[in-house]
Design a protein around this motif. Sequence first.
Motif, PDB file in Angstrom:
ATOM      1  N   ALA A 282       0.809  -1.224   0.000  1.00 38.53           N
ATOM      2  CA  ALA A 282       0.000   0.000   0.000  1.00 38.53           C
ATOM      3  C   ALA A 282       0.841   1.273   0.000  1.00 38.53           C
ATOM      4  CB  ALA A 282      -0.946   0.002   1.191  1.00 38.53           C
ATOM      5  N   LEU A 283       2.072   1.183   0.402  1.00 39.54           N
ATOM      6  CA  LEU A 283       2.904   2.379   0.412  1.00 39.54           C
ATOM      7  C   LEU A 283       3.477   2.611  -0.984  1.00 39.54           C
ATOM      8  CD1 LEU A 283       4.850   2.026   3.773  1.00 39.54           C
ATOM      9  CD2 LEU A 283       2.880   3.447   3.273  1.00 39.54           C
ATOM     10  N   GLY A 284       3.791   3.850  -1.255  1.00 40.27           N
ATOM     11  CA  GLY A 284       4.300   4.206  -2.567  1.00 40.27           C
ATOM     12  C   GLY A 284       5.574   3.453  -2.909  1.00 40.27           C
ATOM     13  N   GLY A 285       5.894   3.407  -4.177  1.00 36.34           N
ATOM     14  CA  GLY A 285       7.033   2.628  -4.646  1.00 36.34           C
ATOM     15  C   GLY A 285       8.340   3.017  -3.980  1.00 36.34           C
ATOM     16  N   ALA A 286       8.497   4.309  -3.707  1.00 38.80           N
ATOM     17  CA  ALA A 286       9.783   4.768  -3.186  1.00 38.80           C
ATOM     18  C   ALA A 286      10.015   4.296  -1.760  1.00 38.80           C
ATOM     19  CB  ALA A 286       9.863   6.280  -3.251  1.00 38.80           C
ATOM     20  N   GLN A 287       8.938   4.075  -1.022  1.00 35.66           N
ATOM     21  CA  GLN A 287       9.150   3.689   0.365  1.00 35.66           C
ATOM     22  C   GLN A 287       8.360   2.443   0.742  1.00 35.66           C
ATOM     23  OE1 GLN A 287       8.337   6.906  -0.313  1.00 35.66           O
ATOM     24  NE2 GLN A 287       6.145   6.961  -0.035  1.00 35.66           N
ATOM     25  N   ASN A 288       8.331   1.478  -0.183  1.00 36.84           N
ATOM     26  CA  ASN A 288       7.569   0.266   0.113  1.00 36.84           C
ATOM     27  C   ASN A 288       8.376  -0.738   0.927  1.00 36.84           C
ATOM     28  OD1 ASN A 288       9.342  -0.586  -1.807  1.00 36.84           O
ATOM     29  ND2 ASN A 288       7.844  -1.698  -3.009  1.00 36.84           N
ATOM     30  N   ALA A 289       9.667  -0.472   1.139  1.00 33.97           N
ATOM     31  CA  ALA A 289      10.461  -1.386   1.947  1.00 33.97           C
ATOM     32  C   ALA A 289      10.308  -1.028   3.418  1.00 33.97           C
ATOM     33  CB  ALA A 289      11.924  -1.313   1.531  1.00 33.97           C
ATOM     34  N   LEU A 290       9.702  -1.939   4.178  1.00 38.36           N
ATOM     35  CA  LEU A 290       9.507  -1.685   5.602  1.00 38.36           C
ATOM     36  C   LEU A 290      10.758  -2.035   6.394  1.00 38.36           C
ATOM     37  CD1 LEU A 290       5.927  -3.096   6.230  1.00 38.36           C
ATOM     38  CD2 LEU A 290       6.619  -0.727   5.905  1.00 38.36           C
ATOM     39  N   GLY A 291      11.554  -2.893   5.822  1.00 40.95           N
ATOM     40  CA  GLY A 291      12.761  -3.297   6.531  1.00 40.95           C
ATOM     41  C   GLY A 291      13.435  -4.419   5.778  1.00 40.95           C
ATOM     42  N   GLY A 292      14.663  -4.654   6.130  1.00 43.43           N
ATOM     43  CA  GLY A 292      15.379  -5.707   5.435  1.00 43.43           C
ATOM     44  C   GLY A 292      16.574  -6.134   6.244  1.00 43.43           C
ATOM     45  N   GLY A 293      17.187  -7.182   5.788  1.00 41.91           N
ATOM     46  CA  GLY A 293      18.347  -7.638   6.527  1.00 41.91           C
ATOM     47  C   GLY A 293      19.037  -8.754   5.795  1.00 41.91           C
ATOM     48  N   GLY A 294      19.854  -9.463   6.519  1.00 42.99           N
ATOM     49  CA  GLY A 294      20.573 -10.553   5.916  1.00 42.99           C
ATOM     50  C   GLY A 294      21.774 -10.920   6.746  1.00 42.99           C
ATOM     51  N   ARG A 295      22.526 -11.843   6.196  1.00 43.78           N
ATOM     52  CA  ARG A 295      23.721 -12.317   6.879  1.00 43.78           C
ATOM     53  C   ARG A 295      24.892 -11.434   6.499  1.00 43.78           C
ATOM     54  NH1 ARG A 295      25.772 -16.108   9.852  1.00 43.78           N
ATOM     55  NH2 ARG A 295      23.724 -16.874  10.440  1.00 43.78           N
ATOM     56  N   TYR A 296      25.724 -11.124   7.481  1.00 42.73           N
ATOM     57  CA  TYR A 296      26.878 -10.268   7.190  1.00 42.73           C
ATOM     58  C   TYR A 296      28.145 -10.859   7.812  1.00 42.73           C
ATOM     59  CZ  TYR A 296      25.154  -8.333  11.666  1.00 42.73           C
ATOM     60  OH  TYR A 296      24.686  -8.168  12.947  1.00 42.73           O
ATOM     61  N   ASP A 297      28.510 -12.013   7.299  1.00 46.71           N
ATOM     62  CA  ASP A 297      29.666 -12.715   7.848  1.00 46.71           C
ATOM     63  C   ASP A 297      30.974 -11.950   7.663  1.00 46.71           C
ATOM     64  OD1 ASP A 297      27.947 -14.695   8.594  1.00 46.71           O
ATOM     65  OD2 ASP A 297      28.418 -16.043   6.941  1.00 46.71           O
TER      66      ASP A 297
END
Length: 426
Positions: A282-297
């Motif tokens: 529902a949020l606009g394309g520019a700010q549709n990422a609510l959060g993210g992450g991953g492995r950072y070995d």
Amino acid sequence: MSRSQPIRAARGMRDILPEQVALWRGVEMAGEAAARSYGYQEIEVPIIEPVALIERVGGDTDVVRKEIYRIQSHGDASGEREGHLALRPEATAGVVRAYFQGGLNQLSQPVRLTTSGPMFRHDRPQAGRYRQFYQFDLEVIGDPSPAYDAEVIEVSRQWLSSLGLAGVSLVLNSIGDGRCRPPYLQRLKEYYRPLKTRLHPDCQRRLEENPLRLLDCKEEQCQPFKAAAPRITDHLCQPCAEAFAEVRSLLDGAAIEYRLDAHLVRGLDYYTRTVFEFEHAALGGAQNALGGGGRYDGLAAALGYPDTPAVGFAGGIDRVVLASPLSEPVKPAQVWVLPAEPGLEAEAARVGRLCRAEIPAVVDFSRRSLSAKMRAAGRAGSRWVAIMAADEAQRQAVQLRDMRSGDQREVPWDQLAVVMAGSLSS
RNA sequence: GUGGCUAUAGCUCAGUAGGUUAGAGCACCAGAUUGUGGUUCUGGGUGUCGCGGGUUCGAAUCCCGCUAGCCACCCCA
């Protein structure tokens, strides 16, 4: 020359006004609750860190190139290092630094940590994108097991779903590690080089600088080449492929839905293997990422500490607030103490103190009419008002009015707290 | 950092062939009710028309610069 403009907030900065704060705190507390229930411990790290901390991990990304707020040297001749400080653009590097510096690497591993607070990036402001923004972080440091990747995803998903957010989807990918990614990038370049002249200018530049970015380009003319491009997930080394398979199988086992997207990449270079992101439709394309992450070995070693595997998540609190269903803030029960005539300030203050034994009390010291004070109390949503003129004050009593029912009776000061508490519980 | 759109009251906005005291709704303040709210009635505009400069007899209106916001990029939460 003559009058100057009133001072306003600096560009990209905004205030969280009282009306918004309840929702804001709710989002933050939901994160803390989710983290706590999985045994994550809270940690606070500085907002100011050495520039080197950011540069070492950021590599040649835009974040480091142009989005860092560097702190002006204080001019102290002996302290030239002061010129080497910056406002943090993210929290992970600081948490990893604290993990080593504070000896958490000596505890039994892994260490689960959570933090939240303001981050700073000198971006062009846009709705849902501020130069000071707030993140909620989860980090699991000290164990390479893919099970922690899955756990971090589960906790962050728990955070979002506990807020009742609808339309959130999880996107998953693996970007390999130091062994299999370089050969893959080589393949990717080889694939794209003959097509270079048919790519749009930005992508022509990316081809050599940051080929992974070719994959999530949105430009029309670049789309046709993506489908046939080599996929990172087809070129993972054995350990990376196994880890990725295990993450997926654990997510499946936990009934966590996700979409695989071979084009999902991360901005910061220290990520390895698992990367993920939560999107909100529902949020606009520019700010549709609510959060993210991953492995950072690779991060710990980049900071000069022993090679240490870790996985984490960073959620954008601003955007989660934006996406949250607006809930009417629950107004806490309050009593307003209203002196009905001037000269009763001391008595009104004393009544306020007595009330506070049970519930928050506001004393209206203004000179306006009683009906104006009643209006103000009513608008503020007060549960009671305690009205007092000179004659009541003399008897050490007030007229206690229940603003819901309109019932009103005289109550002695020393019984006020008890009376209000009694009708609250009933 | 690039490009586009926008800027009038606390909020949402109206107001341009340039013309005198700039409007509406909501909100807010006061009164009706010299001691009683949420309804109602009455009254009140609370504004350097984003800022600075230019054109003009005259600018909210036209031109330039700046600032800020929004949108799309870049990038990212």
